[in-house]
Design a protein around this motif. Structure first.
Motif, PDB file in Angstrom:
ATOM      1  N   HIS A   1      33.286  56.414  28.843  1.00 16.55           N
ATOM      2  CA  HIS A   1      31.932  55.869  28.661  1.00 16.55           C
ATOM      3  C   HIS A   1      31.638  55.541  27.200  1.00 16.55           C
ATOM      4  CE1 HIS A   1      30.287  60.258  28.455  1.00 16.55           C
ATOM      5  NE2 HIS A   1      30.489  59.806  27.252  1.00 16.55           N
ATOM      6  N   HIS A   2      32.586  55.842  26.315  1.00 12.18           N
ATOM      7  CA  HIS A   2      32.443  55.372  24.932  1.00 12.18           C
ATOM      8  C   HIS A   2      32.986  53.959  24.774  1.00 12.18           C
ATOM      9  CE1 HIS A   2      31.355  59.367  23.289  1.00 12.18           C
ATOM     10  NE2 HIS A   2      32.051  59.789  24.325  1.00 12.18           N
TER      11      HIS A   2
ATOM     12  N   HIS B   1      24.529  49.752  23.387  1.00 14.58           N
ATOM     13  CA  HIS B   1      25.751  50.195  22.720  1.00 14.58           C
ATOM     14  C   HIS B   1      25.732  49.857  21.234  1.00 14.58           C
ATOM     15  CE1 HIS B   1      29.910  51.584  23.040  1.00 14.58           C
ATOM     16  NE2 HIS B   1      30.133  50.777  22.012  1.00 14.58           N
TER      17      HIS B   1
ATOM     18  N   LEU C   1      22.468  55.739  28.539  1.00  9.69           N
ATOM     19  CA  LEU C   1      23.696  55.209  27.960  1.00  9.69           C
ATOM     20  C   LEU C   1      24.842  55.242  28.954  1.00  9.69           C
ATOM     21  CD1 LEU C   1      23.320  56.868  24.483  1.00  9.69           C
ATOM     22  CD2 LEU C   1      23.139  54.443  24.999  1.00  9.69           C
TER      23      LEU C   1
ATOM     24  N   HIS D   1      20.468  59.414  20.157  1.00 11.85           N
ATOM     25  CA  HIS D   1      20.900  60.221  21.304  1.00 11.85           C
ATOM     26  C   HIS D   1      21.839  61.341  20.882  1.00 11.85           C
ATOM     27  CE1 HIS D   1      23.139  61.501  24.816  1.00 11.85           C
ATOM     28  NE2 HIS D   1      24.236  60.981  24.298  1.00 11.85           N
TER      29      HIS D   1
ATOM     30  N   THR E   1      24.571  54.465  31.990  1.00  9.83           N
ATOM     31  CA  THR E   1      24.376  53.370  32.943  1.00  9.83           C
ATOM     32  C   THR E   1      25.001  52.109  32.368  1.00  9.83           C
ATOM     33  OG1 THR E   1      22.271  54.411  33.393  1.00  9.83           O
ATOM     34  CG2 THR E   1      22.640  52.252  34.354  1.00  9.83           C
TER      35      THR E   1
ATOM     36  N   ASP F   1      23.851  50.196  28.971  1.00 10.03           N
ATOM     37  CA  ASP F   1      24.671  50.496  27.792  1.00 10.03           C
ATOM     38  C   ASP F   1      25.095  49.226  27.063  1.00 10.03           C
ATOM     39  OD1 ASP F   1      26.246  52.539  26.206  1.00 10.03           O
ATOM     40  OD2 ASP F   1      27.815  51.116  26.769  1.00 10.03           O
TER      41      ASP F   1
ATOM     42  N   SER G   1      31.463  55.514  34.441  1.00  7.30           N
ATOM     43  CA  SER G   1      30.002  55.573  34.491  1.00  7.30           C
ATOM     44  C   SER G   1      29.551  56.532  35.590  1.00  7.30           C
ATOM     45  CB  SER G   1      29.442  54.179  34.729  1.00  7.30           C
ATOM     46  OG  SER G   1      28.060  54.235  34.920  1.00  7.30           O
TER      47      SER G   1
ATOM     48  N   SER H   1      35.421  51.217  33.786  1.00  6.52           N
ATOM     49  CA  SER H   1      34.035  51.408  33.356  1.00  6.52           C
ATOM     50  C   SER H   1      33.179  51.931  34.494  1.00  6.52           C
ATOM     51  CB  SER H   1      33.456  50.087  32.843  1.00  6.52           C
ATOM     52  OG  SER H   1      34.119  49.703  31.673  1.00  6.52           O
TER      53      SER H   1
ATOM     54  N   THR I   1      31.989  48.663  26.175  1.00  9.26           N
ATOM     55  CA  THR I   1      31.933  47.308  25.620  1.00  9.26           C
ATOM     56  C   THR I   1      33.146  46.978  24.761  1.00  9.26           C
ATOM     57  OG1 THR I   1      30.753  48.023  23.668  1.00  9.26           O
ATOM     58  CG2 THR I   1      29.429  47.370  25.556  1.00  9.26           C
TER      59      THR I   1
ATOM     60  N   VAL J   1      21.940  54.974  20.285  1.00  9.34           N
ATOM     61  CA  VAL J   1      23.082  55.874  20.415  1.00  9.34           C
ATOM     62  C   VAL J   1      23.042  56.932  19.308  1.00  9.34           C
ATOM     63  CG1 VAL J   1      25.587  56.012  20.421  1.00  9.34           C
ATOM     64  CG2 VAL J   1      24.454  54.052  21.453  1.00  9.34           C
TER      65      VAL J   1
END
Lengths: 561, 105, 256
Positions: free
Chosen positions: A309-310, A387, A377, A395, A379, A383, A325, A321, A313, A392
């Motif tokens: 999840h990092h 992103h 994030l 967070h 989602t 995101d 997620s 992904s 993108t 972020v």
């Protein structure tokens, strides 16, 4: 040390602090308590160093133009802030500093399983820190703490040898972390006292155990990643560098396989501290013991499944992904279990708002915000918008600073009387807590807003519309910095000049409160019997000594709680 | 460990090494077939070492669990990373082909 | 993890027991041994993940570009690889034997087994040296330094083709001698080869150092049937080094 009834009369003539004297007796000590304090000192220094970098970054961002430093120096400052805070401060802070001191005493043993390995991991930490900080003299690393390739492996600007020095530093620091993990797992597995089954362990130990599993299983992957990066940079290996046929996204897989679980290395021990503090200061048996214990393991386990999840993108495939997620939401379940259980423990407890409790309550508040914004994030569609924005940044600061730093101070104020046998000044501690809490929110809440409006992270300049948010954030950062300094000042004052603390000032029933404050060199005069760690009715307040004693040891005229 | 057990394990390992080299030179199972055969033999060898030389069959179960967990970690890491890379690789190839085409024009 | 073996010279106060090899915070030798063994297994677990990163890179690049690996393996000498496998397996046997000897109080056998293990380790490194020096001499390096000579291309029977060979500085001169078709990114195979075998070799060297220390203690007579943890733990580490090689050999040398 009188061998009998050590918990009633503490004779302080022989403690771990004065057992042997001289600088050398500290430098080569195998005593887990002294090693813990040395860790505490070094991580506190790292926090201050990283804090200075943070303040420099925030000051530069007061306006969109150049205020303090050039854009190259700015890149170096935010990179050093991240690297120092993550690798030198947060990861070792609670497990290696507080954990080293408290874990064996909580278990009622004389030391951790491998004392020499313990000292070795401290010095490995020091060597790694030197490598990392040395990079400052080599024109400083400017890749961001994540070392993303191909910039880190091929860029010819600014950071020539600094990348290699920093990567090797973090490589070395990794082994310090691994050895601490091995030590704690072995200690908890084989050295629990008679009568302490797995489910009689204090929750702090469960949290440290889960942390150690992550340290042992995830950190080696970071080590090999940074080794590959260093060799790549030095010899043009071509594993990660697209110019040589390598794959830069593969680097992110490697990096986050460690660095996502590392987030739980940072926060799990913090949760352990909170579980101890909430129970003690509510004077009520911790609610849902088994759920809290198992949720620590669940977080450790699920933490290994969500690293992608990092990378939503960064060119990761759609399939990965979507799977990542989905799995990311799973982490919310054990985290929420913990928060609900803490809140339920508070319900109808007799709550005392001492400093550790204030820090712990701040933790719950900030961790909840940090955790819930994590849902946004995780989602996929959201995101893509958020992103690499300040959303972020806000967070993970809510989780890592609002979470771990709050818990660190909760733990330090809670166990400080045990560390040094002296009480802190409640007023200083509370004011510091208030300053940290306010400063923190003023710093990071505006960042949620400007992040959702599209302010990218790590940028040197910005559109004018973001200036008010940046300025509020900078003001908050100074309040936060002042609050943290004050919190440390309160601790240092207490250690030097505080009034003598009773052995058990809080009425907690975990084993470390059953020895004298500060503990003797051998921790206990004789192997203690395991107690029920959350049975607060076994203790009554004794006004004569100002602390809590076992019911059966209480003087007949002793006051009732 | 008794001497026959030690020597037996060793002979088994030597036999499997000879077998895997023999299969490599003598038998063509297709690219994947040979890879699978080599991996199966290697895993048999690894199991022999783990079970007898490293005493896992006589040892505490917890030590085996540690090892199994680590293997699981490696498998997890490789399989997820591999799945992802093989998913996006066609896009990378396509892009490279497009770039090459554009360069020709 | 020699830390498991600490003799308690650290004066943590009153020592009731007389055996200096039993650390003060353990109940008895069995307790100390079990704890040490758990520690070494945890260490081996992290070693597995450490190598796991390289195996991950290997599987991804081989999965995507099997032809590169087929061609790269032609440069490796399978016979030397097989001999090295046998050498390492034999050293594993002697390492396991050293544990048996220690358990049986057989000091001479223990010393002999350790010496044989160290000898095999040196033999392994010697053969590795022959392989490495041949490749490096012929320009078979990793990554950007990969510039194989004509001799080694012929020796490896790499398919002749019509693509010009890049010059030392990486530039391609279309008029240059057309020697052989090299698969694009063939150097990636050698990057992985040198990283995997190199890291494995470093582990062999570390093993030799630890075994030399164990040898010194064995000669001093430290070990007996009650206290032999360090011998056992070192052997476990040595077997892991063997275990990694068991996979490296077919993955690198036996590619069809």
């Amino acid at each position: 040390m009188t061998a009998d009834a050590a918990h009633i009369v503490s004779s302080r003539d022989d403690t771990y602090l004065n057992h042997t004297k001289g600088l050398l007796s500290w430098v080569v000590t195998l005593d887990h308590k002294r090693i813990g304090l040395m860790y505490l000192l070094s991580t506190a220094l790292a926090l201050c160093l990283g804090g200075v970098f943070a303040l420099l970054v925030r000051t530069e961002l007061w306006g969109p133009e150049e205020n303090l430093m050039s854009h190259d120096v700015y890149n170096q400052m935010f990179t050093l802030h991240g690297a120092v805070m993550v690798f030198l401060f947060i990861i070792p802070s609670i497990p290696a500093a507080i954990g080293n001191f408290i874990l064996p005493i909580m278990l009622g043993v004389k030391d951790v399983a491998f004392p020499r390995l313990n000292l070795a991991s401290f010095y490995i930490y020091v060597v790694g820190a030197i490598f990392l900080v040395t990079s400052m003299y080599l024109s400083a690393i400017d890749t961001g703490w994540t070392f993303y390739t191909p910039y880190s492996s091929s860029a010819q600007v600014g950071s020539q040898s600094a990348v290699m020095s920093s990567a090797m530093g973090v490589f070395i620091l990794g082994f310090s972390s691994i050895f601490t993990g091995i030590n704690f797992i072995a200690t908890i597995n084989t050295m629990r006292p008679k009568g302490m089954g797995w489910f009689n362990m204090p929750l702090f130990l469960w949290a440290v155990y889960a942390t150690s599993i992550i340290q042992v299983l995830a950190t080696p992957v970071l080590a090999i990643t940074l080794l590959l990066l260093t060799v790549e940079r030095a010899f043009g290996l071509g594993i990660f560098d697209p110019a040589l046929g390598g794959d830069p996204v593969l680097f992110q897989h490697f990096f986050w396989f460690y660095s996502h679980p590392a987030v739980y290395i940072m926060v799990l021990p913090a949760m352990g501290v909170i579980s101890e503090v909430i129970g003690t200061f509510s004077r009520k048996r911790i609610f849902g013991y088994k759920f809290i214990a198992m949720s620590s393991l669940a977080i450790a386990f699920i933490g290994f499944l969500v690293w992608g999840h990092h990378m939503f993108t960064s060119g990761q495939s759609k399939l990965a992904s979507m799977v990542f997620s989905g799995l990311t939401y799973l982490v919310a379940v054990p985290s929420a279990i913990k928060v609900f259980n803490w809140l339920t423990t508070l319900y109808k407890g007799s709550i005392r708002l001492n400093a550790p409790m204030l820090y712990a309550l701040s933790f719950i508040w900030l961790f909840a915000i940090g955790g819930l914004t994590g849902m946004f994030l995780g989602t996929l569609a959201v995101d893509v918008h958020l992103h690499d924005t300040y959303f972020v940044v806000a967070h993970f600061h809510y989780v890592m600073v609002g979470g771990t730093v709050m818990a660190l101070f909760a733990g330090l104020y809670y166990w400080w009387p045990k560390f040094f046998g002296r009480m802190y000044n409640e007023t200083i501690a509370k004011v510091a807590c208030l300053l940290v809490f306010i400063g923190f929110n003023v710093t990071f809440f505006p960042q949620f807003v400007m992040g959702s409006q599209g302010m990218p992270r790590r940028y040197y300049t910005y559109l004018e519309q973001y200036q008010p948010f940046h300025q509020i954030s900078t003001v908050g950062a100074y309040i936060l910095g002042f609050g943290i300094l004050m919190a440390f000042a309160g601790l240092i004052l207490a250690a030097l000049k505080g009034p003598k603390a009773p052995d058990n000032p809080w009425g907690a029933n975990t084993l470390e409160w059953h020895t004298s404050s500060p503990p003797p060199f051998d921790n206990y005069a004789s192997q203690p019997e395991a107690t029920d760690p959350y049975d607060y009715h076994a203790l009554v307040f004794d006004e004569k000594i100002g602390g809590w004693v076992k019911v059966e040891d209480a003087p007949a005229t002793g006051g009732e709680a | 460990m008794s001497i026959p057990a030690l020597l037996g394990t060793f002979m088994g390992l030597i036999f499997l090494t000879a077998l895997t080299v023999g299969v490599h030179y003598g038998v063509d199972l297709g690219g994947k077939g040979n890879l699978i055969a080599a991996m199966v033999i290697a895993t048999m060898k690894a199991s022999l070492v783990l079970a007898f030389f490293m005493h896992l069959v006589f040892d505490k179960r917890y030590n085996f669990m540690i090892f199994a967990t680590s293997v699981l970690g490696v498998v997890l890491f490789i399989s997820i990373a591999f799945t992802d890379v093989s998913q996006y690789e066609p896009m990378v190839q396509q892009r490279q082909a497009d770039l090459a085409k554009a360069a020709e024009k | 993890m020699d830390a498991a073996a600490h003799e308690s010279h650290d004066a943590h106060g009153h020592d009731h027991h007389h055996d200096p090899r039993l650390a003060h915070h353990f109940e008895d030798h069995q307790h100390q041994f079990d704890t040490g063994k758990l520690g070494i297994w945890l260490f081996l677990g992290q070693e597995l993940l450490f190598f796991g990163g390289l195996f991950c890179a290997y599987s991804i690049y081989r999965g995507l570009h099997p032809e590169v690996f087929e061609e790269g393996a032609k440069f490796l000498n399978t016979n030397l690889g097989a001999v090295n496998t046998v050498v390492l397996l034999f050293s594993s046997l002697t390492a396991a034997w050293s544990v048996r000897a220690a358990q049986l109080n057989n000091k001479k056998g223990l010393i002999l087994a350790i010496v044989l293990t160290i000898g095999c380790a040196f033999g392994f490194l010697g053969i590795k040296y022959v392989e490495y020096s041949h490749k490096l001499h012929e320009g078979v390096f990793w990554g950007q330094s990969f510039h194989p000579t004509r001799e080694i291309l012929e020796e490896a029977h790499v398919t002749p083709g019509v693509v010009p060979m890049p010059a030392e500085d990486g530039s391609v001169d279309p008029k240059a001698e057309k020697i052989a078709m090299l698969k694009p990114n063939l150097h990636t195979f050698f990057s992985i080869y040198f990283m995997m075998t190199g890291l494995h070799g470093i582990h062999v060297i570390a093993g030799i150092l630890v075994y030399l220390w164990i040898l010194r203690r064995a000669i001093r007579g430290d070990f007996n049937s009650e206290y032999y943890g360090p011998v056992d733990f070192t052997a476990l580490y040595w077997h892991l080094v063997d275990l990694v090689w068991i996979y490296l050999f077919p993955l690198l040398y036996l590619i069809h």
